[in-house]
Design an enzyme around this catalytic site. Structure first.
Site, mmCIF file in Angstrom:
data_model
loop_
_atom_site.group_PDB
_atom_site.id
_atom_site.type_symbol
_atom_site.label_atom_id
_atom_site.label_comp_id
_atom_site.label_asym_id
_atom_site.label_seq_id
_atom_site.Cartn_x
_atom_site.Cartn_y
_atom_site.Cartn_z
ATOM 1 N N HIS A 254 0.849 -1.199 0.000
ATOM 2 C CA HIS A 254 0.000 0.000 0.000
ATOM 3 C C HIS A 254 0.877 1.238 0.000
ATOM 4 O O HIS A 254 1.897 1.277 0.679
ATOM 5 C CB HIS A 254 -0.911 0.013 1.240
ATOM 6 C CG HIS A 254 -2.066 0.963 1.137
ATOM 7 N ND1 HIS A 254 -1.933 2.312 1.375
ATOM 8 C CD2 HIS A 254 -3.355 0.765 0.801
ATOM 9 C CE1 HIS A 254 -3.106 2.901 1.211
ATOM 10 N NE2 HIS A 254 -3.989 1.981 0.863
ATOM 11 N N ASP B 152 -7.812 -4.131 -0.739
ATOM 12 C CA ASP B 152 -8.350 -4.302 -2.094
ATOM 13 C C ASP B 152 -8.323 -5.773 -2.511
ATOM 14 O O ASP B 152 -9.232 -6.258 -3.191
ATOM 15 C CB ASP B 152 -7.547 -3.469 -3.092
ATOM 16 C CG ASP B 152 -7.630 -1.984 -2.804
ATOM 17 O OD1 ASP B 152 -8.752 -1.489 -2.618
ATOM 18 O OD2 ASP B 152 -6.579 -1.315 -2.763
#
Length: 428
Positions: free
Chosen positions: A307, A364
């Protein structure tokens, strides 16, 4: 620490105050820089080191893996609260009492009917239209059906606008999905909770009763909570900067939806499933693709791992991994795509290359897996992200307007041609 920062430009020295947040974050206040230095500005592509506002909504520490809404940890909220409680917390600053929550939900349900002419707009879209395009267009179109601007100095007017969009937005989300599936557009029921209504509007078929699976409902509730706000990301800062022109709430939200659509932002979970599909088409060898991901000369990019903000771990991913396991076990879904996802997850969690670089599966990755198992089409994944992010966008817009923030107007450094004389077309 001194409470000022000193800047030396040539022989001239300038001092600027430091601003300190409640979590000891420090910023240099440069709002007087251009005037004090006769035109000097800062340059920060992507605003990676620039604070655009002071905000009391969300605290995020990427190095330590901390995410809090209004001071409450994301772990505790996901465990103990439901989505509507979190929405109230984000927007109004405090967790609601039982009476406040019931009134909030009642007021939302009262505004959950969309003008029937909106059906005519959605009918004009082809089935091939991406649901994010449909959602952005319909959210903007709500402005036409609610033309009066919000008086931000009136608590009553502001509240009315908030419950109106909280009521109508899930309808637009469900209709966007049903449009691309060729399903009749429907409404939920006032007897259901907020998330249960979302599920009913999305999945109910006209010829059978829809039964809500509590494990799936719990998963969706948590997913929406985890996505509800995330500080000054691309779509949130878009909502704030559009709203800073005193554009209305619906128009500002529509702009945020468009920003979220991008594959580098809200479209990341869709990109995960597209990657998994590509791996399946190539034989499903997860070890092969993990090797490709480690090869610097290979253009393959492993989606859903690591991330750009969280440098250690994504706290949301730890929560949603457990939920993903529960959903897959309960539904008993046999899907080669999900088997590939499990294989990639196991490889990444045990391979020193990924462990050392802290390239763990992120929110995600797991959200895409859950949506796939629930039967939500891949092009709807970002729409579900928008549904979760709605209260965060509202909270940020409200804070910006109540704070009387000035219109956003970034500066630039010009790198084009110097002055040139115009030549007639016959001389060019």
């Amino acid at each position: 620490m001194e409470d000022i920062a000193k800047l030396q430009i040539g022989e001239n020295s300038y001092e600027f105050p430091l601003v300190k947040g409640t979590e000891n974050e420090v910023a240099i206040d440069v709002k007087t820089l251009r005037g004090a230095t006769n035109g000097v500005i800062t340059i920060d592509p992507g605003y990676k080191n620039t604070g655009a506002c002071l905000s009391a909504i969300t605290f995020l520490d990427g190095e330590k893996g901390i995410l809090r809404y209004r001071g409450y940890s994301i772990e505790e909220l996901a465990e103990k609260a439901d989505f509507l409680e979190v929405a109230y917390l984000l927007i109004f600053g405090e967790l609601p009492t039982k009476e406040q929550l019931e009134q909030f939900h009642a007021d939302i349900k009262d505004k959950a009917i969309v003008d029937d002419d909106v059906r005519k707009i959605i009918d004009a879209f082809p089935k091939s239209a991406h649901p994010m395009g449909i959602l952005s267009s319909l959210t903007s179109a709500l402005t036409a059906f609610n033309p009066s601007s919000v008086n931000v100095d009136s608590e009553e007017d502001m509240y009315r606008a908030i419950v109106k969009i909280m009521g109508k937005f899930p309808v637009l989300v469900a209709w966007a999905m049903r449009k691309i599936q060729g399903m009749p557009l429907n409404y939920g029921s006032n007897s259901l909770g907020y998330v249960e209504n979302v599920m009913t509007m999305m999945f109910a078929k006209p010829n059978e009763d829809y039964v809500i699976n509590p494990i799936v409902k719990n998963a969706l509730d948590k997913l929406l909570i985890l996505h509800a706000d995330h500080e000054q990301n691309c779509s949130t800062s878009t909502v704030r900067i559009v709203g800073s022109s005193h554009a209305g709430l619906f128009a500002s939200l529509s702009a945020g939806i468009s920003a979220l659509w991008g594959p580098l932002h809200g479209g990341a979970n869709q990109a995960v499933l597209e990657m998994l599909e590509a791996i399946k088409q190539d034989g499903g060898d997860t070890k092969k693709y993990m090797a490709k991901a480690k090869d610097k000369n290979d253009p393959f990019r492993l989606m859903g791992f690591g991330h750009r903000v969280y440098k250690n771990f994504d706290p949301r991913a730890k929560i949603i991994k457990e939920v993903a396991d529960q959903v897959l076990n309960d539904l008993g879904v046999e899907d080669p795509i999900l088997e590939i996802a499990k294989g990639l997850e196991q490889e990444a969690l045990s391979d020193p290359y990924f462990v050392d670089r802290k390239l763990y599966p992120n929110v995600d990755f797991y959200s895409g897996i859950i949506y796939r198992a629930m039967g939500i089409p891949v092009e709807m994944f970002t729409v579900m992200f928008a549904l979760g992010r709605l209260p965060g966008w509202i909270a940020q817009w409200r804070e910006m307007r109540l704070g009387k923030e000035p219109i956003g107007r970034p500066r630039q450094i010009y790198t084009g041609e110097n002055h040139r004389e115009f030549k007639n077309i016959s001389q060019r």
